[in-house]
Each structure stands twice: as structure tokens, then as C-alpha cells.
Design an enzyme around this catalytic site. Structure first.
Site, PDB file in Angstrom:
ATOM      1  N   ARG A 281      12.787  -4.299   7.678  1.00  0.00           N
ATOM      2  CA  ARG A 281      13.342  -5.499   7.030  1.00  0.00           C
ATOM      3  C   ARG A 281      13.649  -6.567   8.076  1.00  0.00           C
ATOM      4  O   ARG A 281      13.378  -7.746   7.881  1.00  0.00           O
ATOM      5  CB  ARG A 281      14.608  -5.127   6.264  1.00  0.00           C
ATOM      6  CG  ARG A 281      14.399  -4.710   4.821  1.00  0.00           C
ATOM      7  CD  ARG A 281      13.338  -3.627   4.661  1.00  0.00           C
ATOM      8  NE  ARG A 281      13.178  -3.157   3.294  1.00  0.00           N
ATOM      9  CZ  ARG A 281      13.876  -2.142   2.770  1.00  0.00           C
ATOM     10  NH1 ARG A 281      14.744  -1.458   3.503  1.00  0.00           N
ATOM     11  NH2 ARG A 281      13.680  -1.789   1.523  1.00  0.00           N
TER      12      ARG A 281
ATOM     13  N   ASP B 148       7.713  -0.982   5.535  1.00  0.00           N
ATOM     14  CA  ASP B 148       8.328  -1.267   4.239  1.00  0.00           C
ATOM     15  C   ASP B 148       7.637  -2.486   3.641  1.00  0.00           C
ATOM     16  O   ASP B 148       6.689  -3.022   4.232  1.00  0.00           O
ATOM     17  CB  ASP B 148       9.848  -1.471   4.383  1.00  0.00           C
ATOM     18  CG  ASP B 148      10.593  -0.899   3.185  1.00  0.00           C
ATOM     19  OD1 ASP B 148      10.324  -1.359   2.063  1.00  0.00           O
ATOM     20  OD2 ASP B 148      11.431   0.005   3.359  1.00  0.00           O
TER      21      ASP B 148
ATOM     22  N   HIS C 289       7.378   0.968  -1.528  1.00  0.00           N
ATOM     23  CA  HIS C 289       7.797   0.223  -0.333  1.00  0.00           C
ATOM     24  C   HIS C 289       6.601  -0.070   0.573  1.00  0.00           C
ATOM     25  O   HIS C 289       6.673   0.104   1.790  1.00  0.00           O
ATOM     26  CB  HIS C 289       8.885   1.001   0.416  1.00  0.00           C
ATOM     27  CG  HIS C 289      10.215   0.961  -0.272  1.00  0.00           C
ATOM     28  ND1 HIS C 289      10.990  -0.172  -0.317  1.00  0.00           N
ATOM     29  CD2 HIS C 289      10.912   1.904  -0.937  1.00  0.00           C
ATOM     30  CE1 HIS C 289      12.107   0.088  -0.993  1.00  0.00           C
ATOM     31  NE2 HIS C 289      12.093   1.330  -1.388  1.00  0.00           N
TER      32      HIS C 289
ATOM     33  N   ASP D  23      10.738   7.260  -1.762  1.00  0.00           N
ATOM     34  CA  ASP D  23      11.831   6.750  -2.600  1.00  0.00           C
ATOM     35  C   ASP D  23      11.383   5.519  -3.389  1.00  0.00           C
ATOM     36  O   ASP D  23      10.422   4.837  -3.007  1.00  0.00           O
ATOM     37  CB  ASP D  23      13.042   6.373  -1.725  1.00  0.00           C
ATOM     38  CG  ASP D  23      12.677   5.320  -0.697  1.00  0.00           C
ATOM     39  OD1 ASP D  23      11.605   5.439  -0.080  1.00  0.00           O
ATOM     40  OD2 ASP D  23      13.462   4.367  -0.515  1.00  0.00           O
ATOM     41  N   GLU D  24      12.100   5.261  -4.460  1.00  0.00           N
ATOM     42  CA  GLU D  24      12.018   3.992  -5.175  1.00  0.00           C
ATOM     43  C   GLU D  24      10.572   3.515  -5.381  1.00  0.00           C
ATOM     44  O   GLU D  24      10.196   2.427  -4.962  1.00  0.00           O
ATOM     45  CB  GLU D  24      12.818   2.924  -4.407  1.00  0.00           C
ATOM     46  CG  GLU D  24      14.295   3.273  -4.334  1.00  0.00           C
ATOM     47  CD  GLU D  24      15.114   2.252  -3.568  1.00  0.00           C
ATOM     48  OE1 GLU D  24      16.256   2.016  -3.954  1.00  0.00           O
ATOM     49  OE2 GLU D  24      14.615   1.697  -2.554  1.00  0.00           O
TER      50      GLU D  24
ATOM     51  N   TRP E   8      19.765  11.132  -0.283  1.00  0.00           N
ATOM     52  CA  TRP E   8      20.419   9.819  -0.123  1.00  0.00           C
ATOM     53  C   TRP E   8      21.143   9.355  -1.374  1.00  0.00           C
ATOM     54  O   TRP E   8      22.074   8.561  -1.294  1.00  0.00           O
ATOM     55  CB  TRP E   8      19.407   8.761   0.318  1.00  0.00           C
ATOM     56  CG  TRP E   8      18.459   8.260  -0.740  1.00  0.00           C
ATOM     57  CD1 TRP E   8      17.282   8.834  -1.118  1.00  0.00           C
ATOM     58  CD2 TRP E   8      18.597   7.074  -1.538  1.00  0.00           C
ATOM     59  NE1 TRP E   8      16.682   8.088  -2.099  1.00  0.00           N
ATOM     60  CE2 TRP E   8      17.465   6.998  -2.387  1.00  0.00           C
ATOM     61  CE3 TRP E   8      19.558   6.068  -1.606  1.00  0.00           C
ATOM     62  CZ2 TRP E   8      17.279   5.953  -3.299  1.00  0.00           C
ATOM     63  CZ3 TRP E   8      19.371   5.031  -2.523  1.00  0.00           C
ATOM     64  CH2 TRP E   8      18.252   4.979  -3.356  1.00  0.00           C
TER      65      TRP E   8
ATOM     66  N   GLU F 218      18.474  -5.301   5.528  1.00  0.00           N
ATOM     67  CA  GLU F 218      18.244  -6.551   4.781  1.00  0.00           C
ATOM     68  C   GLU F 218      19.154  -7.680   5.264  1.00  0.00           C
ATOM     69  O   GLU F 218      18.727  -8.835   5.375  1.00  0.00           O
ATOM     70  CB  GLU F 218      18.467  -6.337   3.279  1.00  0.00           C
ATOM     71  CG  GLU F 218      17.418  -5.495   2.581  1.00  0.00           C
ATOM     72  CD  GLU F 218      17.752  -4.014   2.566  1.00  0.00           C
ATOM     73  OE1 GLU F 218      18.554  -3.557   3.422  1.00  0.00           O
ATOM     74  OE2 GLU F 218      17.208  -3.299   1.707  1.00  0.00           O
TER      75      GLU F 218
END
Ligand code: ACM
Length: 551
Positions: free
Chosen positions: A155, A184, A255, A324-325, A391, A468
Site C-alpha cells: 500500500r 496487493d 488483492h 483473504d478477501e 486474522w 493504507e
């Protein structure tokens, strides 16, 4: 020598050692005549001590004879467990005995802490000073074998020198795992020779959201950077010399927008025009994920071949593949993804992600490595040898450990250092819940009620620092310190149950430790709140009230 400066009789060691006791007899004094005798297997600690104490205290530490008066002796004694050490400062000499070379190195870290905050500087401020140590015996070793920090350099890029400095900061806290989040949506940070556009295109973005994603502000300065393969080799060698393992993370299948911006064929081209994607300039969970095609698998095998070459197995037995995500919307809409689900006989998109991860688990296992991923990799089934970074709470870690998977506990409710440390109005770009130094100190990597068999699968713990709103090294320092010192003690020291931990005593030791951090030039958050230059007035964060919901 003209003058003697006492190191300290209250050493304020962080992390606290297992046992430390004054012993009868004389201590020792380190001065220009002090020699250094390094036994077999201790050459890295010898080099480190000579460089560090030479620089900070002006001690030349010429080679000496093991056990002779006025000598620091380093030795490995395999009778001691791995990473354990014994440190004696008696009868005019210092002896550090480690169960292995890493144990000797951790003993040397303790010696540096005993010598006072000046031992953390880059040049002597009392060139004529000798250092006296009381007669002590310290017997010490870690609670967990995995004690880490994840830095998100995707980031916001951290230049190589900042990464090397962080390795020194980890070593100073007896932390031994550096989780290197290299890719990412907002940037690809590692040179891959066969795919040059990953860095030519994927490591740059034209502008960046300034603050939380709901902020109206943009930083219009182009941002980016990447580590060349030689930079990576240097980082790995620097970590290895400090007994730190490096866990490279290459995110799949979510990501991944920076990679898709560089190579649009990696995305779901039958759903969106991936050639229009750029490296992402704001934050959040991104819908643009990798297409589950054979070409994507081959591409990432190519990436990983270079990654394995750069991160040798001795330093990097684990390779992190994210997981993740990963929103499944594009896969739901993609005829190609749906055809793949049908062809493989999978139940749904979760199983498609699981198939993706399994492919790389097999691929890594065949090459002598172990896959680790965020706890979403449990969804749709997880292959046997893979490990999990838990996490989203303890729950994923508990489920994984009970199912026989190795786990690293890093729940966001406890050890996400991008979360704000204080509830006050001056906190810069405050994110999520208040997680104080005391909260981190009272974190336990082993949740109550875990069976002994499952507890044995908890490799340890790490803190995670997502960047971020951490635009540079000073912002990283502010979020990470002092809380990383508490995490280090949680991971290393045999503390009682969380409610019984003596936080006041830890805080008292921290007052000595702040002096070390200052000598090291760490831009930590002062206990009284941010300094004026550490504030970011008017830049929106996203504070959340109350205690974090536990999962
Ligand atoms: C994560 O925080 N998305 C692993």
C-alpha cells in the site's frame, strides 16, 4: 580508562527474561581492552557485536581467548534448547552460551540492553566511557518459535534501507519472523525477471487516497517503488544473519489488481475490460480478482519459481499466498470460471478458491516449502500441510488447530497495529478500534479452552501493520511502537494469564525501553500522545467505538 559508566542495575529488559538473578562476586567492565572470543557457530553474533558495540560504544573487541578474563565468550552448547541462552557477567568477563547460533544471538541482544540506551546509538557519545555490569546470571528462552511482524510494503512502499532497519528492530526485540507483504491491489513490489511489467507498470500509481477511503483528499504525488532481485537477496541475507525468517507474501487470488493492471489477461476478461484497470489508488476490498485459468496458474508458478530462488528454504520454509478477501462476484458472472467449476465438479466459488490454493499447496510442497495463508483459505477445505494466519479472530485459528493445521495467531481484534492506539482527537488518521499498549500486553496467542493437541499447533504470533494510512517510515514507527515491544514480550516471555499480567511493571520497564527506542531513532507514539509533527489534522480516519467484536 578514565571513567566508568554503569550500564544499569535495573536492566529493564524487554522482553522479560525467564530468569535473571544477581550472583555473588564481581561483575565486569567492558572497555577498549575487552576481547571477543567466538566459538564454532557464533561468527554471525561475533560480527554483529563488533559492528554494533564498536559503533555505539567505541569498543574495538579484538579477538580473544575463550574464558579469559576481560573477554566476551560466545559458545554453542547443544544441551540447551534451540533459541535458549545463558548469560553470565561475572569475575570480569561475559559468557553467552546458546542452545544454537540463534540462542547466542538473542543472548547478545540481552547484553546490548544491559549496556544502557547508549548501546543503541550509531556513534559513541562518551568515547572514553567504560561500561560496568553487575554480576548476573540470566537464563532465557522463548515461549513461541514464531514471533513476528508483518509489514505491508504494497500500500505504501518502504525503501530497502527502511526494511533493513526494521529487521534490526525485530532483532532488538528477539522477534524472529518478518512477514513481507509484497503484492496487493495498490502495488507490486518485487522484481520478477520473466514478467517485467509487474514492476514497470504494477509498482506505480498516479495518485493515492489520503486518509481512509471515505476521505475526499488525494495525494497527487505519484507513488511507488520495488525491490530489485539483488535488494531482496540483501534483505534475506541481512535477516538470516539476525536469525530472522522471512515469509514472502504473494497474494492470490484476490488483492491482485496491480498484477492485472500489468498483465490484463490475468483478470476475468469475460466479465470486465481488464485492460482498462490501473494500479488501485484507494483502499478497501477490491472486486477485480484473478481468473481461475490454467494460464493464471502457469503465470504464478513462474513468479513463485523466482520467489523460491530469492528466498531459500533455510530462511523461508513458509511462503504466504494471501487468500483473504477474495470477492467471488466476478467468478459468479464469468462463463469461464463457471465452466471451470463444472469441469472440476466443484460445489461453488468457495471451492474454486480452495482448488486454486490447493494447486499451489501441492506445487510448494513438491518443492520442499509450506504454504501459509490468511484464514479464509479454510473455506472450501484446506490441504493437510498448509498453515493458517488467523486474522479475523481466534475462531479460524482454533478451527484450523483443532483440525491439525499449524496456526499463527494474529487476530485483528488484538494485534493489528494499524488500529489506533488511543481514543483521543489527536490520533493521526485513526483507524478502527482503540488497541492500547495494555491491550496488546494482555493478548494471549493461546485462547482459553484450546485442547493441548490444538495448542501444540499454535506456532506463535505476529503483529500485522497494514499501511493504507502509513505513508512512510515515520508513520510506520508511530503505529508499530511501542506496541511491538508488548507483542515481543507476549511472544517470548512466560507471562501469566492475561488478567494477571503485571502491566504496571511492564510500563515501568518501558520507561527504560523508550530510551533505547529514542537512541535507535524510532518515531514511536509517546505515552502522552502524538507530538505535533505526528498529528494529521483534517485527514479523515475511520474510528470505531467500543471494544472490537470478538470472533
Ligand atoms: C487481512 O487483514 N485482510 C488479512
Amino acid at each position: 580508562m578514565n571513567r566508568s559508566t554503569t550500564g544499569t542495575t535495573d536492566p529493564a529488559l524487554i522482553p522479560a527474561p525467564v530468569r535473571s538473578a544477581a550472583v555473588p562476586g564481581d561483575g565486569c567492565t567492558l572497555d577498549a581492552d575487552t576481547a571477543l572470543a567466538a566459538g564454532p557457530g557464533t561468527a554471525d553474533t561475533e560480527r554483529w557485536l563488533r559492528a554494533t558495540l564498536g559503533e555505539a560504544l567505541g569498543l574495538p573487541l579484538p579477538p580473544g581467548t575463550p574464558g579469559a578474563p576481560g573477554t566476551i565468550t560466545l559458545a554453542v552448547d547443544p544441551e540447551l534448547p534451540a533459541e535458549h541462552y545463558r548469560l553470565d557477567t561475572t569475575e570480569g568477563s561475559v559468557r553467552i552460551t546458546g542452545g544454537d547460533p540463534a540462542g547466542v544471538f538473542w543472548g547478545a541482544q540481552t547484553l546490548r540492553q544491559l549496556l544502557g540506551a547508549d548501546a543503541f546509538r550509531r556513534a559513541p557519545i562518551r568515547p572514553e566511557g567504560a561500561r560496568s555490569l553487575p554480576a548476573l546470571r540470566i537464563e532465557d528462552g522463548p515461549r513461541f518459535g514464531w514471533r513476528g511482524l508483518m509489514l505491508d510494503v504494497a500500500r505504501h512502499f518502504l525503501p530497502k534501507d527502511d526494511v533493513l532497519r526494521y529487521l534490526d528492530l525485530l532483532a532488538a526485540h528477539k522477534l524472529n519472523v518478518f512477514h513481507f507483504h509484497l503484492t496487493d491491489d495498490q502495488g507490486w513490489r518485487i522484481e520478477i525477471k520473466r514478467y517485467p511489467r509487474l514492476t514497470e507498470v504494477g509498482s506505480w500509481r498516479a495518485r493515492t487516497k489520503w486518509g481512509h477511503r471515505a476521505s475526499e483528499l488525494w495525494d497527487e504525488t505519484p507513488h511507488g517503488g520495488y525491490y530489485t532481485q539483488d535488494d531482496i537477496r540483501e534483505i534475506v541475507a541481512y535477516a538470516a544473519a539476525r536469525h530472522i525468517r522471512v515469509v514472502p507474501e504473494i497474494e492470490v487470488p484476490g488483492h491482485s489488481q496491480a498484477a492485472i493492471a500489468a498483465y490484463p489477461e490475468l483478470g476475468n476478461t469475460d466479465v470486465i475490460d481488464t485492460s482498462a484497470l490501473e494500479v488501485w489508488d484507494t483502499w478497501g476490498v477490491n472486486p477485480n480478482v484473478l481468473a481461475p485459468t490454467d494460464a493464471t496458474l502457469r503465470f504464478y508458478e513462474g513468479v513463485l519459481e523466482e520467489v523460491l530462488d530469492l528466498f531459500p528454504v533455510e530462511v523461508s520454509p513458509f511462503v504466504h499466498l494471501g487468500g483473504d478477501e477474495c470477492p467471488k462476484d466476478q467468478w459468479r458472472r464469468s462463463p469461464a470460471a463457471q465452466a471451470r467449476i463444472a469441469e472440476l465438479g466443484l460445489a461453488d466459488e468457495d471451492e474454486l478458491q480452495s482448488w486454486f490454493i490447493r494447486h499451489f499447496d501441492d506445487w510448494l510442497t513438491a518443492r520442499g516449502r509450506r504454504l501459509i495463508g490468511w484464514d479464509e483459505i479454510l473455506e472450501g477445505g484446506l490441504p493437510g500441510g498448509a498453515a493458517v494466519s488467523s486474522w479475523r479472530g481466534y475462531a479460524g485459528g482454533i478451527a484450523a488447530a483443532e483440525a491439525g493445521h499449524d496456526v499463527v495467531m494474529c487476530p485483528e481484534q488484538q494485534v493489528y497495529l494499524n488500529f489506533r492506539e488511543h481514543g483521543g482527537p489527536d490520533e493521526p488518521m485513526p483507524i478502527a478500534y482503540v488497541r492500547t499498549l495494555e491491550d496488546v500486553y494482555r493478548f494471549d496467542p493461546l485462547p482459553p479452552g484450546l485442547s493441548p493437541e490444538a495448542a501444540a499447533h499454535v506456532l506463535g504470533t505476529q503483529a500485522n501493520a497494514w499501511s493504507e494510512v502509513m505513508q512512510n517510515r515515520a508513520r510506520v514507527d508511530y503505529q508499530v511502537f511501542p506496541r511491538l515491544a508488548a507483542l515481543a514480550e507476549v511472544a517470548w516471555s512466560p507471562l501469566p494469564a492475561p488478567a494477571e499480567r503485571d502491566f504496571a511493571a511492564f510500563e515501568a520497564r518501558m520507561s527504560g525501553h523508550y530510551a533505547r527506542l529514542e537512541a535507535l531513532g524510532v518515531d514511536y507514539r509517546p505515552p502522552g500522545g502524538p507530538l505535533p509533527r505526528q498529528r494529521r489534522p483534517g485527514v479523515l480516519g475511520r474510528p470505531l467505538d467500543g471494544p472490537p467484536p470478538q470472533k
